[in-house]
Design a protein around this motif. Structure first.
Motif, PDB file in Angstrom:
ATOM      1  N   LEU A  39     -28.274 -19.903 -50.588  1.00 15.29           N
ATOM      2  CA  LEU A  39     -27.301 -19.146 -49.811  1.00 15.29           C
ATOM      3  C   LEU A  39     -28.004 -18.167 -48.872  1.00 15.29           C
ATOM      4  O   LEU A  39     -27.664 -18.073 -47.684  1.00 15.29           O
ATOM      5  CB  LEU A  39     -26.355 -18.390 -50.741  1.00 15.29           C
TER       6      LEU A  39
ATOM      7  N   TYR B  21     -22.526 -20.688 -55.075  1.00 14.81           N
ATOM      8  CA  TYR B  21     -21.989 -20.007 -53.898  1.00 14.81           C
ATOM      9  C   TYR B  21     -21.581 -21.030 -52.849  1.00 14.81           C
ATOM     10  O   TYR B  21     -22.129 -22.135 -52.773  1.00 14.81           O
ATOM     11  CB  TYR B  21     -23.026 -19.041 -53.320  1.00 14.81           C
TER      12      TYR B  21
ATOM     13  N   ARG C 245     -14.902 -13.088 -53.968  1.00 13.35           N
ATOM     14  CA  ARG C 245     -15.307 -13.365 -52.586  1.00 13.35           C
ATOM     15  C   ARG C 245     -15.721 -12.084 -51.883  1.00 13.35           C
ATOM     16  O   ARG C 245     -15.320 -10.981 -52.266  1.00 13.35           O
ATOM     17  CB  ARG C 245     -14.171 -14.017 -51.810  1.00 13.35           C
TER      18      ARG C 245
ATOM     19  N   GLN D 299     -18.232 -16.636 -54.487  1.00 17.55           N
ATOM     20  CA  GLN D 299     -19.011 -16.843 -55.706  1.00 17.55           C
ATOM     21  C   GLN D 299     -18.134 -17.674 -56.641  1.00 17.55           C
ATOM     22  O   GLN D 299     -16.967 -17.332 -56.877  1.00 17.55           O
ATOM     23  CB  GLN D 299     -19.376 -15.519 -56.357  1.00 17.55           C
TER      24      GLN D 299
ATOM     25  N   LEU E 270     -27.699 -17.939 -44.849  1.00 17.71           N
ATOM     26  CA  LEU E 270     -27.268 -16.709 -44.180  1.00 17.71           C
ATOM     27  C   LEU E 270     -28.285 -16.267 -43.136  1.00 17.71           C
ATOM     28  O   LEU E 270     -27.921 -15.823 -42.037  1.00 17.71           O
ATOM     29  CB  LEU E 270     -27.054 -15.601 -45.217  1.00 17.71           C
TER      30      LEU E 270
ATOM     31  N   LEU F 183     -20.111 -21.105 -48.547  1.00 10.89           N
ATOM     32  CA  LEU F 183     -19.668 -20.448 -47.322  1.00 10.89           C
ATOM     33  C   LEU F 183     -18.257 -20.925 -47.009  1.00 10.89           C
ATOM     34  O   LEU F 183     -17.976 -22.121 -47.063  1.00 10.89           O
ATOM     35  CB  LEU F 183     -20.605 -20.795 -46.157  1.00 10.89           C
TER      36      LEU F 183
ATOM     37  N   VAL G 284     -18.222 -15.409 -48.083  1.00  6.41           N
ATOM     38  CA  VAL G 284     -18.912 -16.128 -49.148  1.00  6.41           C
ATOM     39  C   VAL G 284     -18.055 -16.106 -50.407  1.00  6.41           C
ATOM     40  O   VAL G 284     -17.455 -15.075 -50.744  1.00  6.41           O
ATOM     41  CB  VAL G 284     -20.281 -15.476 -49.442  1.00  6.41           C
TER      42      VAL G 284
END
Length: 336
Positions: free
Chosen positions: A278, A253, A313, A297, A282, A255, A295
């Motif tokens: 992640l 993952y 996403r 993936q 967060l 950001l 985010v």
């Protein structure tokens, strides 16, 4: 609803593009329009870039690998930099239109001719086109790149454009399109516009790109009457605990900062996180800021320099965001 189709298509079409600016521009030129140009509700006032030509595809390749052209792009983007995604996208598209020799003017402001000289509006782009050349005029393009989350569980509300809200809840798809259609595309009709226009405006159209995000697990086909392109770019939204339902144990993952929201992500492998990492990030973000977070993936692409390619996403929303969004949608629908 396939939330991975556009990423797979983009990576397959542009495997050689790594420069972030070039990838973002490639997305603007290649991605499907957010709105359906032929939908009756838009009254033929939607612009489209159409299918990407082989010549433009070759130019994008040169933009990546030709040092002079690439330097010109970066110099252009470095002028008056902005953290606003809309301005970033405008600068990318303006560079393309200028390189293709079809740009007449960009960000042309119209001011009141009185003592206050306040700004009445701005022409995003004035472009040459076959329509314009036949009438010795220009076409006004109002350009927008938007990201909206569907906040509605009721089927009757899902069919309304105001149910798609911006992550900060200050905007909606319905409100944006009403402003474009009822105000911004009529700017050339204002008497003050005549003082700055280089030629008559023979047509005014909206060019809209973007992504729509649906509640995770919700399967939904929008009614054609809404005027949304059936092939639009899609993502999901959910709270942090719900990410577990799409984690396969092998995914990484990342950001995505705001200026990286356009094209599917392509990142160094070192920037990837596990789901546990992640969720920790967060939690830190939501403690300081109650805004949704984009985010990606990703899957790992092996090679001499391993990298991450975005698979899907979504926005991860903080606690209470869904309740605030629902209130915003109800208020907007009552006002329309």
């Amino acid at each position: 609803m396939d939330l991975t189709k556009h990423q797979a298509r983009f990576h397959q079409r542009w495997p050689a593009l790594r420069d972030p600016h070039v990838r973002a521009l490639a997305w603007l030129l290649y991605a499907p329009d957010l709105l359906a140009p032929d939908a009756a509700c838009w009254e033929a006032r939607i612009a489209t870039l159409g299918q990407l030509s082989p010549e433009v595809a070759g130019w994008l390749h040169d933009l990546q690998y030709d040092p002079i052209l690439n330097e010109a792009l970066h110099a252009h983007m470095a002028q008056q930099p902005s953290g606003r995604l809309g301005r970033y996208a405008e600068k990318l598209l303006g560079f393309y239109l200028r390189q293709q020799d079809c740009l007449v003017a960009a960000n042309l402001q119209v001011r009141n001719q009185g003592a206050t000289r306040e700004t009445l509006g701005e022409f995003d782009f004035l472009v040459r086109s076959p329509d314009a050349e036949s009438d010795a005029g220009v076409v006004h393009w109002e350009f927008a790149t938007k990201f909206y989350l569907l906040q509605a569980r009721d089927a009757s509300i899902q069919a309304q454009a105001d149910a798609f809200v911006g992550p900060n809840l200050a905007d909606s798809l319905g409100r944006k399109m009403r402003k474009i259609m009822q105000q911004q595309l009529r700017l050339s009709e204002h008497p003050a516009a005549q003082a700055v226009l280089p030629a008559p405006v023979v047509a005014a159209r909206a060019l809209v790109k973007g992504w729509l995000f649906y509640p995770l697990g919700v399967e939904l086909t929008l009614p054609p009457a809404m005027g949304i392109n059936a092939d639009h770019c899609r993502g999901f939204w959910c709270d942090a605990p719900s990410l577990q339902t799409i984690d396969d144990g092998a995914a990484c993952y990342a950001l995505l900062p705001r200026l990286s929201w356009l094209a599917p992500a392509r990142l160094p492998a070192a920037e990837g996180m596990s789901l546990a990492q992640l969720r920790g990030r967060l939690e830190e973000r939501f403690h300081a800021d109650d805004s949704p977070v984009m985010v990606a993936q990703c899957r790992l692409k092996e090679g001499a320099e391993p990298e991450l390619l975005e698979v899907r996403r979504g926005f991860v929303v903080p606690p209470q965001w869904e309740a605030r969004a629902a209130t915003t949608v109800q208020h907007a629908i009552v006002q329309v």
